[in-house]
Design a protein around this motif. Structure first.
Motif, PDB file in Angstrom:
ATOM      1  N   VAL A 307      12.689  10.446  -0.109  1.00  0.00           N
ATOM      2  CA  VAL A 307      13.510   9.770   0.896  1.00  0.00           C
ATOM      3  C   VAL A 307      14.979  10.029   0.602  1.00  0.00           C
ATOM      4  N   ASN A 308      15.777  10.055   1.680  1.00  0.00           N
ATOM      5  CA  ASN A 308      17.215  10.295   1.533  1.00  0.00           C
ATOM      6  C   ASN A 308      17.979   9.028   1.187  1.00  0.00           C
ATOM      7  N   SER A 309      17.441   7.883   1.569  1.00  0.00           N
ATOM      8  CA  SER A 309      18.080   6.608   1.281  1.00  0.00           C
ATOM      9  C   SER A 309      17.008   5.586   0.917  1.00  0.00           C
ATOM     10  N   ALA A 310      17.445   4.471   0.376  1.00  0.00           N
ATOM     11  CA  ALA A 310      16.499   3.442  -0.059  1.00  0.00           C
ATOM     12  C   ALA A 310      15.692   2.926   1.123  1.00  0.00           C
ATOM     13  N   LEU A 311      14.419   2.719   0.883  1.00  0.00           N
ATOM     14  CA  LEU A 311      13.493   2.229   1.912  1.00  0.00           C
ATOM     15  C   LEU A 311      13.036   0.837   1.488  1.00  0.00           C
ATOM     16  N   GLU A 312      13.616  -0.181   2.103  1.00  0.00           N
ATOM     17  CA  GLU A 312      13.305  -1.562   1.742  1.00  0.00           C
ATOM     18  C   GLU A 312      12.128  -2.040   2.586  1.00  0.00           C
ATOM     19  N   CYS A 313      11.061  -2.468   1.916  1.00  0.00           N
ATOM     20  CA  CYS A 313       9.823  -2.811   2.624  1.00  0.00           C
ATOM     21  C   CYS A 313       9.250  -4.129   2.099  1.00  0.00           C
ATOM     22  N   SER A 314       8.516  -4.803   2.980  1.00  0.00           N
ATOM     23  CA  SER A 314       7.641  -5.905   2.609  1.00  0.00           C
ATOM     24  C   SER A 314       6.215  -5.460   2.883  1.00  0.00           C
ATOM     25  N   PHE A 315       5.263  -5.866   2.042  1.00  0.00           N
ATOM     26  CA  PHE A 315       3.882  -5.423   2.229  1.00  0.00           C
ATOM     27  C   PHE A 315       2.933  -6.510   1.758  1.00  0.00           C
ATOM     28  N   LEU A 316       1.706  -6.479   2.268  1.00  0.00           N
ATOM     29  CA  LEU A 316       0.655  -7.386   1.825  1.00  0.00           C
ATOM     30  C   LEU A 316      -0.696  -6.757   2.076  1.00  0.00           C
ATOM     31  N   LEU A 317      -1.672  -7.145   1.260  1.00  0.00           N
ATOM     32  CA  LEU A 317      -3.054  -6.681   1.386  1.00  0.00           C
ATOM     33  C   LEU A 317      -3.920  -7.815   1.902  1.00  0.00           C
ATOM     34  N   LEU A 318      -4.803  -7.489   2.854  1.00  0.00           N
ATOM     35  CA  LEU A 318      -5.776  -8.438   3.385  1.00  0.00           C
ATOM     36  C   LEU A 318      -7.158  -7.814   3.299  1.00  0.00           C
ATOM     37  N   LYS A 319      -8.173  -8.612   3.505  1.00  0.00           N
ATOM     38  CA  LYS A 319      -9.530  -8.085   3.467  1.00  0.00           C
ATOM     39  C   LYS A 319      -9.773  -7.168   4.654  1.00  0.00           C
ATOM     40  N   GLY A 320     -10.698  -6.226   4.462  1.00  0.00           N
ATOM     41  CA  GLY A 320     -11.033  -5.307   5.532  1.00  0.00           C
ATOM     42  C   GLY A 320     -11.860  -5.976   6.622  1.00  0.00           C
ATOM     43  N   PRO A 321     -12.090  -5.286   7.735  1.00  0.00           N
ATOM     44  CA  PRO A 321     -12.794  -5.910   8.870  1.00  0.00           C
ATOM     45  C   PRO A 321     -14.266  -6.188   8.618  1.00  0.00           C
ATOM     46  N   TYR A 322     -14.884  -5.534   7.627  1.00  0.00           N
ATOM     47  CA  TYR A 322     -16.327  -5.698   7.422  1.00  0.00           C
ATOM     48  C   TYR A 322     -16.667  -6.301   6.056  1.00  0.00           C
ATOM     49  N   ASN A 366     -12.746  -1.793   0.196  1.00  0.00           N
ATOM     50  CA  ASN A 366     -12.098  -1.547   1.477  1.00  0.00           C
ATOM     51  C   ASN A 366     -11.214  -2.743   1.849  1.00  0.00           C
ATOM     52  N   LEU A 367      -9.913  -2.485   1.985  1.00  0.00           N
ATOM     53  CA  LEU A 367      -8.942  -3.522   2.334  1.00  0.00           C
ATOM     54  C   LEU A 367      -8.035  -3.009   3.448  1.00  0.00           C
ATOM     55  N   ARG A 368      -7.169  -3.889   3.926  1.00  0.00           N
ATOM     56  CA  ARG A 368      -6.225  -3.518   4.986  1.00  0.00           C
ATOM     57  C   ARG A 368      -4.812  -3.780   4.481  1.00  0.00           C
ATOM     58  N   LEU A 369      -3.949  -2.756   4.594  1.00  0.00           N
ATOM     59  CA  LEU A 369      -2.576  -2.825   4.110  1.00  0.00           C
ATOM     60  C   LEU A 369      -1.603  -2.911   5.282  1.00  0.00           C
ATOM     61  N   PHE A 370      -0.659  -3.857   5.192  1.00  0.00           N
ATOM     62  CA  PHE A 370       0.433  -3.978   6.161  1.00  0.00           C
ATOM     63  C   PHE A 370       1.744  -3.665   5.450  1.00  0.00           C
ATOM     64  N   ILE A 371       2.584  -2.835   6.075  1.00  0.00           N
ATOM     65  CA  ILE A 371       3.918  -2.518   5.556  1.00  0.00           C
ATOM     66  C   ILE A 371       4.934  -2.796   6.656  1.00  0.00           C
ATOM     67  N   PHE A 372       5.979  -3.559   6.306  1.00  0.00           N
ATOM     68  CA  PHE A 372       7.052  -3.891   7.242  1.00  0.00           C
ATOM     69  C   PHE A 372       8.353  -3.331   6.681  1.00  0.00           C
ATOM     70  N   GLN A 373       9.023  -2.453   7.454  1.00  0.00           N
ATOM     71  CA  GLN A 373      10.271  -1.870   7.010  1.00  0.00           C
ATOM     72  C   GLN A 373      11.425  -2.788   7.416  1.00  0.00           C
ATOM     73  N   VAL A 374      12.196  -3.215   6.420  1.00  0.00           N
ATOM     74  CA  VAL A 374      13.309  -4.129   6.671  1.00  0.00           C
ATOM     75  C   VAL A 374      14.451  -3.356   7.287  1.00  0.00           C
ATOM     76  N   GLN A 375      14.965  -3.845   8.424  1.00  0.00           N
ATOM     77  CA  GLN A 375      16.074  -3.196   9.106  1.00  0.00           C
ATOM     78  C   GLN A 375      17.400  -3.604   8.475  1.00  0.00           C
ATOM     79  N   LYS A 376      18.258  -2.646   8.275  1.00  0.00           N
ATOM     80  CA  LYS A 376      19.561  -2.916   7.660  1.00  0.00           C
ATOM     81  C   LYS A 376      20.584  -3.204   8.750  1.00  0.00           C
TER      82      LYS A 376
END
Length: 376
Positions: A307-322, A366-376
């Motif tokens: 990456v060219n600049s810092a990528l600030e993110c929030s993330f969490l893991l949840l259970k998969g659909p099955y 099997n899990l589900r990952l969510f990533i949210f990119q924080v806007q500067k």
């Protein structure tokens, strides 16, 4: 008269002879055997009436009733239908190996999890045949038979079929432990259900002053605010412009050390136009996690792209659909850059070791990952 009959007559006619001494000795031995069987029955009864074990503790084996011992039908069925590992009657699903040996769900999952940690093929404790989720099947007949066997209510000590015991203990038993309806304003009383009306008539908490109640309600509001903060944070993240999620599959691997350790890793995946990898480890890479009853999983998120600049993110893991594993949502934050492209290992928020064993017993996690990119 045959020689055998003459020998028997001789024993009766000559009480002072050596043969008579042998007869008296046999009678004494038989009496000791009967006393031993009685002591064993008493010991089995004491073990069965003991307190319920904690769910995180390893199951304690019970003593089998000898095959030739007579007793009630349910006692004889107990030794036939019990789990071959913990020697207890199954409380839920019952699995059997290809040779028909029975295992309760907890022991079956524990055997599969142990085999994954030790990198061995799981085997039946009785016949040593291979077991897995594909090779073993549920035994519905045994499950129904066990549900009809009588068991004792822990509160009133009365006998009920196992299928109706849970409803009885939660809704019908007059001796079940209950709490005062004024618990929400601080009443700590706990007692049998049949004493509840008398206590509530005499409970002093409804007459407390407003100042006293404000202190109690303040603690309740603090707990409520913590829960609401989590949900408000999730709702705020859902308003972000850049949101990505994907299904991730953790696959088991082994380290190259002399004593290999189990770890999990996902294939590379793309979220928010970046390439990522997830890694997980058991008990923070403890040397022998298979010897521990308490098991945990921790994971880290790794950014593989440059990456060219810092990528600030929030993330969490949840259970998969099955999957049926219970995971409490926990939000993590990290600023990714080329010099800090991976997070620290953080605990996977599962409820207990039983849930961890469910994940370890599976072929993949099997899990589900969510990533949210924080806007500067």
């Amino acid at each position: 008269m045959s020689s055998l009959e003459e020998r028997d007559v001789g024993v009766v006619a000559a009480p002072g002879s050596s043969s008579a001494g042998m007869g008296v000795g046999a009678v004494g031995a038989a009496a000791e055997a009967v006393a031993g069987v009685a002591a064993m029955q008493e010991e089995v009864g004491i073990r069965r009436e003991g307190p319920e074990p904690h769910p995180d503790e390893p199951p304690k084996k019970r003593v089998r009733v000898p095959d030739g011992e007579s007793g009630k039908l349910e006692d004889r069925l107990y030794s036939v239908l019990c789990c071959t590992v913990c020697l207890d009657l199954p409380k839920a699903s019952v699995y059997q190996c290809t040779n028909g040996h029975l295992m309760c769900t907890g022991c079956f999952i524990h055997l599969l999890a142990d085999s994954r940690l030790k990198e061995e093929q799981a085997t039946c404790p009785n016949c040593r045949c291979e077991i897995s989720k594909n090779l073993c099947c549920r035994n519905l007949a045994v499950e129904k038979a066990v549900s009809e066997l009588p068991t004792e209510c822990t509160f009133c000590q009365k006998q009920f079929p196992r299928s109706s015991l849970e409803r009885h203990q939660k809704e019908e038993c007059q001796d079940r432990v209950t709490q005062c309806k004024y618990k929400r304003i601080g009443c700590p009383w706990q007692g049998p259900f049949h004493e509840l009306p008398a206590h509530e008539d005499e409970c002093s908490h409804p007459t407390k002053t407003g100042t006293e109640l404000m202190g109690i309600l303040g603690e309740m509001d603090q707990n409520h605010r913590r829960d609401m903060q989590l949900y408000n944070t999730i709702f705020s993240l859902l308003c972000y412009e850049k949101i990505g999620f994907t299904e991730v599959q953790f696959r088991p691997y082994r380290t190259d050390d002399f004593i290999t350790r189990l770890y999990y890793e996902t294939p590379r995946f793309t979220v928010l136009n970046q390439t990522w990898v997830l890694k997980a480890r058991v008990n923070d890479s403890e040397r022998n996690p298979n010897l521990s009853c308490k098991r945990t999983l921790s994971f880290q998120l790794i950014l593989k792209s440059k990456v060219n600049s810092a990528l600030e993110c929030s993330f969490l893991l949840l259970k998969g659909p099955y999957d049926d594993v219970r995971i409490k949502p926990v939000i993590h934050h990290h600023s990714f850059c080329n010099d800090a492209n991976e997070t620290d290992y953080v605990p996977l928020p599962i409820s207990d070791s039983v849930e961890c064993n469910k994940l370890l017993a599976a072929k993949n996690i099997n899990l589900r990952l969510f990533i949210f990119q924080v806007q500067k």
